[in-house]
Design a protein around this motif. Structure first.
Motif, PDB file in Angstrom:
ATOM      1  N   UNK A  76       0.676  -1.247  -0.034  1.00  0.00           N
ATOM      2  CA  UNK A  76       0.077  -0.082  -0.039  1.00  0.00           C
ATOM      3  C   UNK A  76       0.996   1.117  -0.023  1.00  0.00           C
ATOM      4  N   UNK A  77       0.987   1.874  -1.122  1.00  0.00           N
ATOM      5  CA  UNK A  77       1.615   3.057  -1.237  1.00  0.00           C
ATOM      6  C   UNK A  77       3.039   2.912  -1.039  1.00  0.00           C
ATOM      7  N   UNK A 100      -6.462  -7.216   4.889  1.00  0.00           N
ATOM      8  CA  UNK A 100      -6.718  -5.674   5.768  1.00  0.00           C
ATOM      9  C   UNK A 100      -5.700  -5.425   6.744  1.00  0.00           C
ATOM     10  N   UNK A 101      -5.049  -6.707   7.402  1.00  0.00           N
ATOM     11  CA  UNK A 101      -4.085  -6.161   8.300  1.00  0.00           C
ATOM     12  C   UNK A 101      -2.636  -6.122   7.863  1.00  0.00           C
ATOM     13  N   UNK A 102      -2.670  -6.940   6.608  1.00  0.00           N
ATOM     14  CA  UNK A 102      -1.239  -6.773   5.765  1.00  0.00           C
ATOM     15  C   UNK A 102      -0.928  -5.355   5.133  1.00  0.00           C
ATOM     16  N   UNK A 103      -2.050  -4.967   4.864  1.00  0.00           N
ATOM     17  CA  UNK A 103      -1.985  -3.627   4.152  1.00  0.00           C
ATOM     18  C   UNK A 103      -2.260  -2.374   5.000  1.00  0.00           C
ATOM     19  N   UNK A 104      -2.671  -2.775   6.204  1.00  0.00           N
ATOM     20  CA  UNK A 104      -2.744  -1.449   7.265  1.00  0.00           C
ATOM     21  C   UNK A 104      -1.387  -0.983   7.489  1.00  0.00           C
ATOM     22  N   UNK A 105      -1.520   0.136   7.961  1.00  0.00           N
ATOM     23  CA  UNK A 105      -0.385   1.005   8.313  1.00  0.00           C
ATOM     24  C   UNK A 105       0.283   0.591   9.903  1.00  0.00           C
ATOM     25  N   UNK A 113      11.309  13.472   3.858  1.00  0.00           N
ATOM     26  CA  UNK A 113      10.112  14.251   3.161  1.00  0.00           C
ATOM     27  C   UNK A 113       9.229  13.303   2.771  1.00  0.00           C
ATOM     28  N   UNK A 114       7.766  13.708   2.704  1.00  0.00           N
ATOM     29  CA  UNK A 114       6.911  12.589   2.609  1.00  0.00           C
ATOM     30  C   UNK A 114       6.890  12.165   1.198  1.00  0.00           C
ATOM     31  N   UNK A 115       6.995  10.989   0.641  1.00  0.00           N
ATOM     32  CA  UNK A 115       7.299  10.370  -0.503  1.00  0.00           C
ATOM     33  C   UNK A 115       7.277   8.995  -0.392  1.00  0.00           C
TER      34      UNK A 115
END
Length: 466
Positions: free
Chosen positions: A343-344, A460-465, A416-418
């Motif tokens: 994710x991202x 859901x858990x694996x892609x969560x932050x 920096x956010x990237x």
């Protein structure tokens, strides 16, 4: 075959002819092959192409290489080479990609690894087996079961393209597909991005183009390949890398200022971050190319206007070709989304290697180092070999998730956010981190601690932050 790994460390079963599957025979995959062979662990390595080297194999028939004809490494030979097999002493400080490919060939032949690699074989599906371990399916229609899988498929092969208002009617390509400056003669070229590939391609095309423009959303620190006559990455040593990061940054910032002044002196935007808070851009050619007028800096794109591009400062330039140097997406097409889905560009991994809830799955070189990749992949492979041979154990899942959260918070504070900074590590500190983890794992093994999976996690858990 009975597993070599104690059931108190990872729950395993009895599977097929081989213990371990390695996906990819690039610079990281062949390192895993060498380590596992040296440790007496049986493995198969699957490689989509017909040779080793991954992205360093120019025009690799795997279709995944982004190497261009003029490419030279931007980390020095002494820092980049494998610990187990140094590069030839007659290589230059910064070898050409053809020399690196030859080095990989020599490495594989020296350690007798070719017979373990199944070339022209793409892994299409990897999923947990019902009885434990992993089922690995290839494009040859075969499914094999392994107790462990090492994913070393790289993360510079799935191009990421931006979206801008308007429409561009000229030619476009991504840096992944750039090979030579042939076909750019006499054209106005816009290179979008400010990473290493962007500045290399801007300089390369500027030799034949009418004009090259370099568009960037934010400033960056351009670092030359040499400072004080020394390859720049060799200025950081195992000893001085133990200094506080702020001190190292201060010293390097002063050296850069003395050597080349400020970025604004060249018409580039002032970086909105300090050195080390974003991945640096390594180039000894860009600033002179700007000084010669062959490359002209431009701000971010505001709008595409047919055969021209309007920029954020209100200027507009006629453009024939756009080269998008806008990075890559981290993807694993062989892993079902309900097993693991980035994710991202973020994959939650303990020590950047182990997904806490997926026993027997490991990721090699899923990193963006301030330094070279190959020694880090080598160190990761040694740690994974410890786990597979039963010499080491992992901490509890709760402890692993805690480390993942703390690492994420540290990265967010520093960079920096990237999406390019989700897998960032410092070279020597990360090597020490892996060595420390290996020692801790041996102590856990003696105490009998380990991981026993009780259920497969949800997507859901694996892609969560976490």
């Amino acid at each position: 075959m009975t597993s070599k790994l104690d059931a108190g460390v990872i729950r395993l079963g009895t599977f097929g002819a081989m213990d371990v599957c390695i996906i990819g025979a690039g610079s990281s995959g062949i390192s895993s092959c060498q380590v596992l062979k040296a440790r007496g662990l049986e493995f198969d390595c699957f490689e989509k192409g017909s040779n080793v080297g991954g992205l360093w194999r120019y025009e690799n028939d795997s279709g995944l290489s982004s190497a261009y004809r003029s490419l030279y490494i931007n980390t020095s030979r002494k820092v980049m080479e494998y610990k187990a097999y140094p590069m030839p002493a007659d290589y230059p400080d910064y070898p050409h990609h053809t020399q690196i490919a030859d080095y990989f060939d020599d490495y594989v032949d020296h350690f007798g690894l070719r017979d373990h690699i199944r070339f022209r074989t793409e892994v299409t599906d990897v999923r947990p087996a019902e009885s434990g371990g992993w089922e690995v399916t290839t494009d040859r229609g075969q499914t094999h079961t392994y107790r462990a899988v090492l994913v070393a498929n790289g993360h510079h092969w799935n191009p990421k393209l931006p979206e801008y208002p308007g429409e561009f009617l000229g030619e476009t390509t991504h840096s992944h597909y750039y090979r030579t400056n042939e076909g750019f003669e006499g054209k106005n070229v816009l290179v979008v991005g400010f990473g290493n590939s962007a500045v290399d391609i801007a300089c390369d095309t500027s030799r034949v183009a009418r004009q090259v423009f370099l568009s960037t959303r934010r400033g960056a620190h351009v670092v030359p390949k040499y400072l004080r006559g020394v390859p720049v990455d060799e200025l950081v040593t195992p000893a001085n890398s133990r200094f506080p990061f702020w001190f190292t940054r201060l010293m390097l910032t002063r050296l850069l200022k003395q050597a080349q002044g400020s970025m604004t002196d060249y018409g580039l935007p002032e970086p909105d971050h300090r050195l080390g808070e974003a991945h640096p851009t390594i180039s000894s050619e860009l600033l002179p190319a700007i000084g010669h007028g062959r490359v002209k800096p431009k701000p971010a794109i505001h709008r595409l206007e047919g055969h021209s591009v309007r920029f954020a400062d209100g200027s507009e330039e006629p453009i024939d070709v756009i080269v998008w140097c806008t990075g890559y997406r981290i993807t694993f097409p062989f892993l079902p989304p309900d097993v693991l889905e980035p994710k991202d560009n973020e994959v939650p991994l303990y020590r950047m290697v182990v997904p806490p809830d997926l026993d027997g799955l490991f990721f090699i070189a899923l990193l963006q180092p301030l330094g070279a990749m190959m020694p880090l992949a080598e160190a990761q492979s040694e740690w994974v070999a410890d786990l597979l041979s039963g010499e080491s154990a992992l901490p509890t899942r709760e402890e692993m998730w805690k480390e993942i959260r703390e690492r994420r918070e540290t990265l967010q504070r520093r960079y920096v956010k990237s999406t390019r900074h989700t897998i960032q590590v410092d070279f020597y500190p990360y090597l020490r981190e892996i060595e420390k983890e290996r020692k801790a794992g041996r102590k856990r093994r003696v105490r009998g601690r380990g991981i026993v999976p009780v259920e497969r996690p949800s997507a859901e858990r694996l892609t969560a932050t976490a």
